[in-house]
Design an enzyme around this catalytic site. Structure first.
Site, PDB file in Angstrom:
ATOM      1  N   GLY A  86      -5.636 -17.153 -24.645  1.00 14.21           N
ATOM      2  CA  GLY A  86      -6.793 -16.233 -24.345  1.00 14.21           C
ATOM      3  C   GLY A  86      -6.302 -15.107 -23.491  1.00 14.21           C
ATOM      4  CG  HIS A 142      -3.509 -12.209 -27.724  1.00 10.36           C
ATOM      5  ND1 HIS A 142      -3.805 -11.516 -26.545  1.00 10.36           N
ATOM      6  CD2 HIS A 142      -2.620 -13.037 -27.466  1.00 10.36           C
ATOM      7  CE1 HIS A 142      -2.925 -12.236 -25.692  1.00 10.36           C
ATOM      8  NE2 HIS A 142      -2.266 -13.281 -26.138  1.00 10.36           N
TER       9      HIS A 142
HETATM   10  P1  AMP Z   1      -0.246 -16.085 -25.108  1.00 10.81           P
HETATM   11  O1  AMP Z   1      -1.832 -16.057 -25.058  1.00 10.81           O
HETATM   12  O2  AMP Z   1       0.445 -14.933 -24.013  1.00 10.81           O
HETATM   13  O3  AMP Z   1       0.709 -17.413 -24.886  1.00 10.81           O
HETATM   14  O4  AMP Z   1       0.323 -15.484 -26.513  1.00 10.81           O
HETATM   15  C1  AMP Z   1      -0.162 -15.954 -27.717  1.00 10.81           C
HETATM   16  C2  AMP Z   1       0.517 -15.312 -28.821  1.00 10.81           C
HETATM   17  O5  AMP Z   1       0.605 -13.870 -28.653  1.00 10.81           O
HETATM   18  C3  AMP Z   1       2.138 -15.699 -28.604  1.00 10.81           C
HETATM   19  O6  AMP Z   1       2.565 -15.860 -30.183  1.00 10.81           O
HETATM   20  C4  AMP Z   1       2.706 -14.492 -28.115  1.00 10.81           C
HETATM   21  O7  AMP Z   1       4.086 -14.144 -28.412  1.00 10.81           O
HETATM   22  C5  AMP Z   1       1.726 -13.259 -28.705  1.00 10.81           C
HETATM   23  N1  AMP Z   1       2.013 -12.192 -27.849  1.00 10.81           N
HETATM   24  C6  AMP Z   1       1.560 -11.931 -26.524  1.00 10.81           C
HETATM   25  N2  AMP Z   1       1.825 -10.709 -26.349  1.00 10.81           N
HETATM   26  C7  AMP Z   1       2.047  -9.917 -27.068  1.00 10.81           C
HETATM   27  C8  AMP Z   1       2.412  -8.566 -27.402  1.00 10.81           C
HETATM   28  N3  AMP Z   1       2.589  -7.686 -26.438  1.00 10.81           N
HETATM   29  N4  AMP Z   1       2.724  -8.252 -28.567  1.00 10.81           N
HETATM   30  C9  AMP Z   1       2.834  -9.153 -29.708  1.00 10.81           C
HETATM   31  N5  AMP Z   1       2.518 -10.473 -29.645  1.00 10.81           N
HETATM   32  C10 AMP Z   1       2.343 -10.936 -28.428  1.00 10.81           C
END
Ligand code: AMP
Length: 278
Positions: free
Chosen positions: A33, A39
């Site tokens: 989230g 995302h």
């Molecule tokens: P998180 O909610 O931060 O645990 O991330 C969920 C997904 O979003 C994971 O696969 C992350 O690698 C991806 N994600 C987070 N930040 C970025 C970003 N800046 N660019 C691309 N994917 C992202």
């Protein structure tokens, strides 16, 4: 239109069964989230019936980490999911994911002990356990992860292969602010001077990339230059700055195979990670 939000495993399975009956492929985007454009890019990469899970997973946080204060912004997340074309949001409670009689977890092996795993013991066990559960709950054809969390994507790809999980893992490029800072849910913890300093992390990674392209083949020299540049960022403390084998994540002597420069830096009290492939 805002996608429906369901909170139970049974509701997700019923919705996925209905989509399958309509011959739709199923994609899964696991998140914690506090969604942002990074995302959204993962959601847009999905095809057919796109399930976005929103779950701040307690088992991947250490006892002194930010589990309690991690941002929870479901209303804003719904709007981002709607705009990016998500079909369903799965936002379970901790009890739904981890009933009190849960015992089993995923043993990650050495990939999980390096880099972020060295600073965050048990982190990737928690990540893999929750992601494998989500795979088993949703049964997606494709699952979408971000390159920003390089080690996480590498470990999940390995888990899927090692445990014969029938899902295709796809990794999407890191989405950045115009000044280069990788988008992260944790960026909102940064105060103004910290936010102003943070883009220097990516500049240091780009400099390492350029040095490698200019002919530097000694990984240790590249690493120490990277470390020095990161240490010079005002208010920053380097957790690690490594140039490693892109596949094994092990230290490299010479840059004679695909490599990744991966860093974790505390800017104030906020731990930020980023990487570039070399
Ligand atoms: P998180 O909610 O931060 O645990 O991330 C969920 C997904 O979003 C994971 O696969 C992350 O690698 C991806 N994600 C987070 N930040 C970025 C970003 N800046 N660019 C691309 N994917 C992202």
């Amino acid at each position: 239109m805002s996608p429906p939000v369901v909170t139970t495993v049974a509701e997700v399975r019923a919705a996925v069964d209905a989509a399958r009956a309509d011959h739709l492929p199923v994609s899964l985007v696991p998140t914690m989230g506090a969604l942002h454009e990074g995302h959204a890019a993962l959601i847009r990469a999905g095809t057919g019936f796109v399930v976005v899970s929103i779950f701040v997973n307690p088992t991947q946080f250490g006892p002194k980490e930010d589990f309690a204060k991690y941002p929870r912004t479901l209303d804003a997340d719904r709007a981002i999911c709607a705009a990016a074309g998500a079909s369903l949001i799965f936002a379970p409670s901790v009890d739904e994911m981890y009933p009190s009689n849960s015992f089993t977890s995923v043993e990650v092996g050495t990939l999980g002990d390096l880099l972020c795993g060295a600073s965050r013991p048990g982190h990737f066990r928690g990540v893999c356990t929750v992601v494998l559960k989500l795979f088993n709950i949703v049964g997606p054809d494709t699952a979408h992860f971000g390159a920003k969390d390089y080690q996480q994507a590498r470990i999940i790809g390995q888990m899927v292969r090692d445990l014969n999980v029938p899902v295709e893992v796809r990794v999407e490029p890191t989405v950045r602010e115009p000044d280069g800072l990788a988008l992260s849910s944790r960026n909102r913890y940064l105060n103004a001077p910290e936010r102003a300093a943070a883009p220097a992390i990516y500049r240091a990674l780009q400099a390492a990339h350029m040095r490698a392209h200019a002919g530097e083949v000694d990984a240790a020299r590249l690493e120490s230059a990277l470390h020095a540049e990161l240490s010079a960022i005002p208010g920053a403390r380097v957790d690690y700055a490594r140039v490693v084998d892109a596949y094994t994540l092990q230290p490299l002597a010479r840059l004679d195979r695909p490599a990744v420069a991966a860093v974790a830096v505390f800017v104030g009290t906020t731990r930020l990670i980023d990487n570039v492939t070399i």
